[in-house]
Design a protein around this motif. Structure first.
Motif, short mmCIF file in Angstrom:
data_model
loop_
_atom_site.label_atom_id
_atom_site.label_comp_id
_atom_site.label_asym_id
_atom_site.label_seq_id
_atom_site.Cartn_x
_atom_site.Cartn_y
_atom_site.Cartn_z
N ALA A 40 42.07 58.29 56.46
CA ALA A 40 42.77 58.79 57.63
C ALA A 40 41.81 59.33 58.69
O ALA A 40 42.14 59.35 59.87
N THR A 41 40.64 59.76 58.28
CA THR A 41 39.69 60.33 59.24
C THR A 41 38.76 59.29 59.83
O THR A 41 37.89 59.63 60.62
N GLY A 42 38.90 58.03 59.45
CA GLY A 42 38.09 56.96 60.00
C GLY A 42 37.33 56.19 58.94
O GLY A 42 37.66 56.22 57.76
N SER A 66 35.71 56.82 64.31
CA SER A 66 36.98 57.56 64.29
C SER A 66 38.14 56.57 64.34
O SER A 66 37.98 55.44 64.79
N PRO A 67 39.32 56.99 63.89
CA PRO A 67 40.48 56.10 63.93
C PRO A 67 40.89 55.80 65.37
O PRO A 67 40.54 56.54 66.30
N ARG A 85 50.42 62.01 63.15
CA ARG A 85 49.87 62.11 61.80
C ARG A 85 49.06 63.39 61.67
O ARG A 85 48.71 64.02 62.65
N THR A 86 48.72 63.72 60.42
CA THR A 86 47.84 64.85 60.18
C THR A 86 46.61 64.35 59.43
O THR A 86 46.68 63.33 58.74
N ASP A 87 45.50 65.05 59.59
CA ASP A 87 44.29 64.66 58.87
C ASP A 87 43.99 65.60 57.70
O ASP A 87 42.92 65.55 57.12
N VAL A 88 44.96 66.48 57.37
CA VAL A 88 44.81 67.40 56.25
C VAL A 88 46.03 67.31 55.33
O VAL A 88 47.10 66.89 55.75
N SER A 114 50.02 64.23 52.99
CA SER A 114 48.62 63.91 52.69
C SER A 114 47.93 63.48 53.97
O SER A 114 48.60 63.09 54.93
N PRO A 115 46.60 63.50 54.00
CA PRO A 115 45.91 63.04 55.21
C PRO A 115 46.32 61.61 55.58
O PRO A 115 46.36 60.73 54.73
N GLY A 116 46.67 61.43 56.84
CA GLY A 116 47.06 60.11 57.33
C GLY A 116 48.54 59.81 57.26
O GLY A 116 48.99 58.79 57.78
#
Length: 128
Positions: A25-27, A40-41, A49-52, A104-106
């Motif tokens: 999700a963070t790239g 990066s994405p 979306r969230t990254d955490v 979840s992340p992403g």
């Protein structure tokens, strides 16, 4: 693709071996000739979306309502801390998760129908 999972690539006339070290999700992270490169994405303001990892505590904007650029759309709980998430562009929100949902992340939390989609440039895939 090489036998060890690497890729043989040509950079400025020199052969290099590249390895995909992480994708999420963070790239994407690549290791090329011992140097780590992070990508990066793609910027996509229509996907909220969230990254955490955490839990959706409260929806601050109801389904079908309008959100202004920079306005918080929900609060999530991450390691006993509350964190607001903000929209990057103005538009109408459509929720994909409920309050109390574990994320979840992403994970896609909501979609945003943009007020001005022409203001956001899209990625053009190189076809070779």
């Amino acid at each position: 693709v090489l036998s060890d999972g690497g890729y043989l690539i040509d950079i400025a006339g020199r052969s290099n071996v590249a390895y995909l070290t992480s994708k999420g999700a963070t790239g994407v992270r690549l290791n090329i000739g011992g140097a780590t490169i992070a990508f990066s994405p793609d910027y996509d303001p229509t996907s909220l979306r969230t990254d955490v990892a955490g839990k959706v505590v409260k929806k601050l904007i109801p389904d079908g309502a309008h959100a202004k650029k920079g306005e918080p759309f929900c609060e999530i709980e991450v390691m006993k801390m509350f964190m607001p998430l903000k929209v990057e562009e103005s538009g109408t929100i459509s929720w994909c998760v409920n309050e109390g949902a574990a994320i979840s992340p992403g994970d896609l939390m909501a979609s945003l129908e943009l007020d001005n989609p022409e203001n956001v440039s899209t990625v053009i895939v190189f076809e070779g």
